[in-house]
Every structure is written in structure tokens, then in C-alpha cells.
Design a protein around this motif. Sequence first.
Motif, PDB file in Angstrom:
ATOM      1  N   GLY A 134      38.412  12.641  69.856  1.00 17.25           N
ATOM      2  CA  GLY A 134      38.203  11.024  69.768  1.00 17.25           C
ATOM      3  C   GLY A 134      38.151  10.662  71.347  1.00 17.25           C
ATOM      4  N   LEU A 135      37.894  11.401  71.982  1.00 20.06           N
ATOM      5  CA  LEU A 135      38.450  11.002  73.325  1.00 20.06           C
ATOM      6  C   LEU A 135      37.119  11.166  74.419  1.00 20.06           C
ATOM      7  N   VAL A 136      36.827   9.847  75.231  1.00 15.61           N
ATOM      8  CA  VAL A 136      35.861   9.990  76.225  1.00 15.61           C
ATOM      9  C   VAL A 136      36.747   9.930  77.446  1.00 15.61           C
ATOM     10  N   LEU A 137      36.436  11.042  78.359  1.00 16.35           N
ATOM     11  CA  LEU A 137      37.553  11.088  79.397  1.00 16.35           C
ATOM     12  C   LEU A 137      37.348   9.908  80.295  1.00 16.35           C
ATOM     13  N   ALA A 138      38.463   9.312  80.824  1.00 17.33           N
ATOM     14  CA  ALA A 138      38.503   8.225  81.694  1.00 17.33           C
ATOM     15  C   ALA A 138      39.296   8.464  82.981  1.00 17.33           C
ATOM     16  N   SER A 139      39.787   9.753  83.087  1.00 21.56           N
ATOM     17  CA  SER A 139      40.523   9.957  84.301  1.00 21.56           C
ATOM     18  C   SER A 139      40.782  11.737  84.076  1.00 21.56           C
ATOM     19  N   GLY A 140      40.921  11.834  85.544  1.00 24.11           N
ATOM     20  CA  GLY A 140      41.176  13.421  85.660  1.00 24.11           C
ATOM     21  C   GLY A 140      42.480  13.730  85.120  1.00 24.11           C
ATOM     22  N   TRP A 141      43.376  12.851  85.140  1.00 25.97           N
ATOM     23  CA  TRP A 141      44.777  13.165  84.434  1.00 25.97           C
ATOM     24  C   TRP A 141      44.629  13.791  83.083  1.00 25.97           C
ATOM     25  N   GLN A 142      43.443  13.305  82.324  1.00 29.57           N
ATOM     26  CA  GLN A 142      43.463  13.619  81.040  1.00 29.57           C
ATOM     27  C   GLN A 142      42.785  15.170  80.735  1.00 29.57           C
ATOM     28  N   VAL A 143      42.131  15.611  81.895  1.00 26.50           N
ATOM     29  CA  VAL A 143      41.959  16.906  81.850  1.00 26.50           C
ATOM     30  C   VAL A 143      42.909  17.856  82.102  1.00 26.50           C
ATOM     31  N   VAL A 144      43.995  17.396  82.634  1.00 25.58           N
ATOM     32  CA  VAL A 144      45.187  18.264  82.664  1.00 25.58           C
ATOM     33  C   VAL A 144      45.992  18.189  81.649  1.00 25.58           C
ATOM     34  N   SER A 145      46.261  17.124  80.781  1.00 27.81           N
ATOM     35  CA  SER A 145      46.834  17.251  79.504  1.00 27.81           C
ATOM     36  C   SER A 145      45.868  18.093  78.589  1.00 27.81           C
ATOM     37  N   LEU A 146      44.515  17.654  78.375  1.00 27.12           N
ATOM     38  CA  LEU A 146      43.799  18.657  77.567  1.00 27.12           C
ATOM     39  C   LEU A 146      43.996  20.067  77.790  1.00 27.12           C
ATOM     40  N   SER A 147      44.172  20.688  79.064  1.00 28.75           N
ATOM     41  CA  SER A 147      44.146  22.120  79.415  1.00 28.75           C
ATOM     42  C   SER A 147      45.612  22.527  78.742  1.00 28.75           C
ATOM     43  N   LEU A 148      46.795  21.765  79.153  1.00 33.54           N
ATOM     44  CA  LEU A 148      47.738  22.182  78.485  1.00 33.54           C
ATOM     45  C   LEU A 148      48.087  22.181  76.930  1.00 33.54           C
ATOM     46  N   LEU A 149      47.629  21.087  76.322  1.00 35.94           N
ATOM     47  CA  LEU A 149      47.312  20.929  74.687  1.00 35.94           C
ATOM     48  C   LEU A 149      46.743  22.056  74.112  1.00 35.94           C
ATOM     49  N   ALA A 150      45.504  22.466  74.757  1.00 37.28           N
ATOM     50  CA  ALA A 150      44.713  23.550  73.962  1.00 37.28           C
ATOM     51  C   ALA A 150      45.397  24.803  74.587  1.00 37.28           C
ATOM     52  N   GLY A 151      45.891  25.137  75.550  1.00 39.98           N
ATOM     53  CA  GLY A 151      46.425  26.384  76.082  1.00 39.98           C
ATOM     54  C   GLY A 151      47.608  26.851  75.160  1.00 39.98           C
ATOM     55  N   MET A 152      48.465  25.823  75.004  1.00 40.50           N
ATOM     56  CA  MET A 152      49.970  25.960  74.362  1.00 40.50           C
ATOM     57  C   MET A 152      49.586  26.125  72.875  1.00 40.50           C
ATOM     58  N   GLU A 153      48.225  25.829  72.304  1.00 44.34           N
ATOM     59  CA  GLU A 153      48.058  26.255  70.844  1.00 44.34           C
ATOM     60  C   GLU A 153      48.031  27.573  70.507  1.00 44.34           C
ATOM     61  N   PHE A 154      47.489  28.548  71.437  1.00 41.32           N
ATOM     62  CA  PHE A 154      47.761  29.876  71.256  1.00 41.32           C
ATOM     63  C   PHE A 154      47.558  30.855  72.394  1.00 41.32           C
ATOM     64  N   LEU A 155      46.538  30.466  73.399  1.00 40.22           N
ATOM     65  CA  LEU A 155      46.357  31.074  74.754  1.00 40.22           C
ATOM     66  C   LEU A 155      47.757  31.539  75.642  1.00 40.22           C
ATOM     67  N   PHE A 156      48.313  30.520  76.012  1.00 46.13           N
ATOM     68  CA  PHE A 156      49.674  30.658  76.819  1.00 46.13           C
ATOM     69  C   PHE A 156      50.886  31.504  76.114  1.00 46.13           C
ATOM     70  N   PRO A 157      50.997  31.076  75.115  1.00 49.83           N
ATOM     71  CA  PRO A 157      52.104  31.976  74.218  1.00 49.83           C
ATOM     72  C   PRO A 157      51.476  33.483  74.251  1.00 49.83           C
ATOM     73  N   PHE A 158      50.276  33.770  74.038  1.00 52.31           N
ATOM     74  CA  PHE A 158      49.700  35.039  73.796  1.00 52.31           C
ATOM     75  C   PHE A 158      49.835  35.729  75.047  1.00 52.31           C
ATOM     76  N   LEU A 159      49.324  35.134  76.156  1.00 55.41           N
ATOM     77  CA  LEU A 159      49.426  35.676  77.527  1.00 55.41           C
ATOM     78  C   LEU A 159      50.783  36.002  78.022  1.00 55.41           C
ATOM     79  N   VAL A 160      51.761  35.062  77.638  1.00 50.17           N
ATOM     80  CA  VAL A 160      53.036  35.224  78.126  1.00 50.17           C
ATOM     81  C   VAL A 160      53.529  36.616  77.365  1.00 50.17           C
ATOM     82  N   VAL A 161      53.306  36.848  76.041  1.00 50.66           N
ATOM     83  CA  VAL A 161      53.697  37.865  75.253  1.00 50.66           C
ATOM     84  C   VAL A 161      53.155  39.364  75.691  1.00 50.66           C
ATOM     85  N   MET A 162      51.845  39.117  76.105  1.00 55.18           N
ATOM     86  CA  MET A 162      51.310  40.361  76.477  1.00 55.18           C
ATOM     87  C   MET A 162      51.795  40.916  77.965  1.00 55.18           C
TER      88      MET A 162
END
Length: 256
Positions: free
Chosen positions: A43-71
Motif C-alpha cells: 500500500g505504498l507509493v515511494l515518497a523518499s529514498g529513506w523508504q527504500v532503505v526500510s523496505l530492504s530491511l523489512l524484506a531481507g529480515m523475513e528470510f534472506l538475511f537470517p538464511f545468509l547468516v546461518v549459511m
Amino acid sequence: MLRLFFFELYKLFRLRSVALGLLFAFLLPFLWALAPGLKEVYGLVLASGWQVVSLSLLAGMEFLFPFLVVMAASESLGSEVAQGTLKTLLLRPLPRSLLLLSKLLAVLLYPFVLLAASFLGSLLAGLPHGFGPFFGGTGLGEGGFAGTGLLTPGEALGELLRAHLLAGTVLVPLAALALLYGTLFLSTTASALAAVATLLLMRLLVAFPALTPFLLTTYLDLHLRPQAAGLGLSLLLIYTLGFAFLAALLFERKDL
């Protein structure tokens, strides 16, 4: 000790899983900056580059970052066993506990380096959207992405730095857990699978409400709930120290 730590750090960042992990973390923000379905999903239309930073964190912490750390933590020991270099290291007049401590410190640092790569990639990906004041939120503070009014760059940066530090702290016990299984199985694949299976099992234990406040998985979203940092950080530290102690105990007695 310091020399050994830097040597282990050097070996860690030469691993293929680590190099690929850092590359994926860096490139992920560019996908979000260009994604056409953000409005439908968030439900988001990007209004700032800061939101790109938070989106990347939110998406990565769902699965990618934990998996990469474990590997990465699993491979830090498993790769040396597979290549036969661990036995060579143990022939030196070096206490096993000191060697494992150096590996542990290296893998505990990796989550923060991984998140730093994501943060840097996010800043570059967010440049077209600008980093000035904007009406909205980062998705990590009050009001979510809608925000509560005008958000200044300083406020946005503060929210994002706090969230990334909390996320890195959340990933630390996952690295310690994977290293523990690495000392047990001496195999990258087995230790990574065991760590992931343990986290999935902990998620199922939410069916026991009395256990929920003490489960590691309860605090995997701590970057979204900084108000829970008091108890959360204490438990994460206890988990990290507990996993590290068990890993050291196993490594001392392991027949290699």
C-alpha cells in the motif's frame, strides 16, 4: 588473539556464501526501488529514498538475511573440515577454545557487515527519490509508511540506524546457533539445515503461550518493536552466550 581474529575474518570473507550474501544484500534494494507492485503489496507509493532503505530491511529480515547468516556461520567451520585445513590448524600449539572464539567473533560480526552492505545499496537505490524531508514514514516508526506528518532526514536516519542495529543484534544468536551445529556435525549442509529446523521448531512452540516470551524466534522482529528491546536484548545475549559455550564445550571434546 587479535591476529588470529583478523585471520579468521579474512577466511570468512573469502567464502563463496559470504561473498554472494553481501552481493545479494547490496542488490536487493535496487529491486525494491524499481518494483511496480509496491502499492498492491505494501500500500505504498515511494515518497523518499529513506523508504527504500526500510523496505530492504523489512524484506531481507523475513528470510534472506537470517538464511545468509546461518549459511556463512555453518560454512566457516564446515568448509575447513571439508578441505582438511582444520586438522592442520589444530596441529599448531594453539588452544582449541581460542580458535573457536576467533571464528565465533568473526561470524558474529558478519550480520552487521551484511546489513551495512544492504544499507549502502539502499542509499544508492534511493537516490532518485531523494533524502530530504517528506510527508510519510519509514515503516519502522510511528504510523508505519503513512507516518504522522513531516519527517526530517535526521529523524528518518535515526529510525533506520536503530532498526539496523537491532536487526543485526537479532541475527547474532543465529550465527552462534549455526556455529554450534557446525561443531556438532562438522558439515556445512547439516549444520545449516539443523539451525533452520531449530528456528522453525521454535516458531511452532508459540502454541505454548508460557514459552513465547522466552523463545528466540519471538524477537526476530525486534527491529519493528524497539519497545521490547529491554527483555529482548537480554534474552538474545543469553542465547548467544549459551550457544557459544556449548560450541566451545563440543569443540574441545570433538575427535577431529
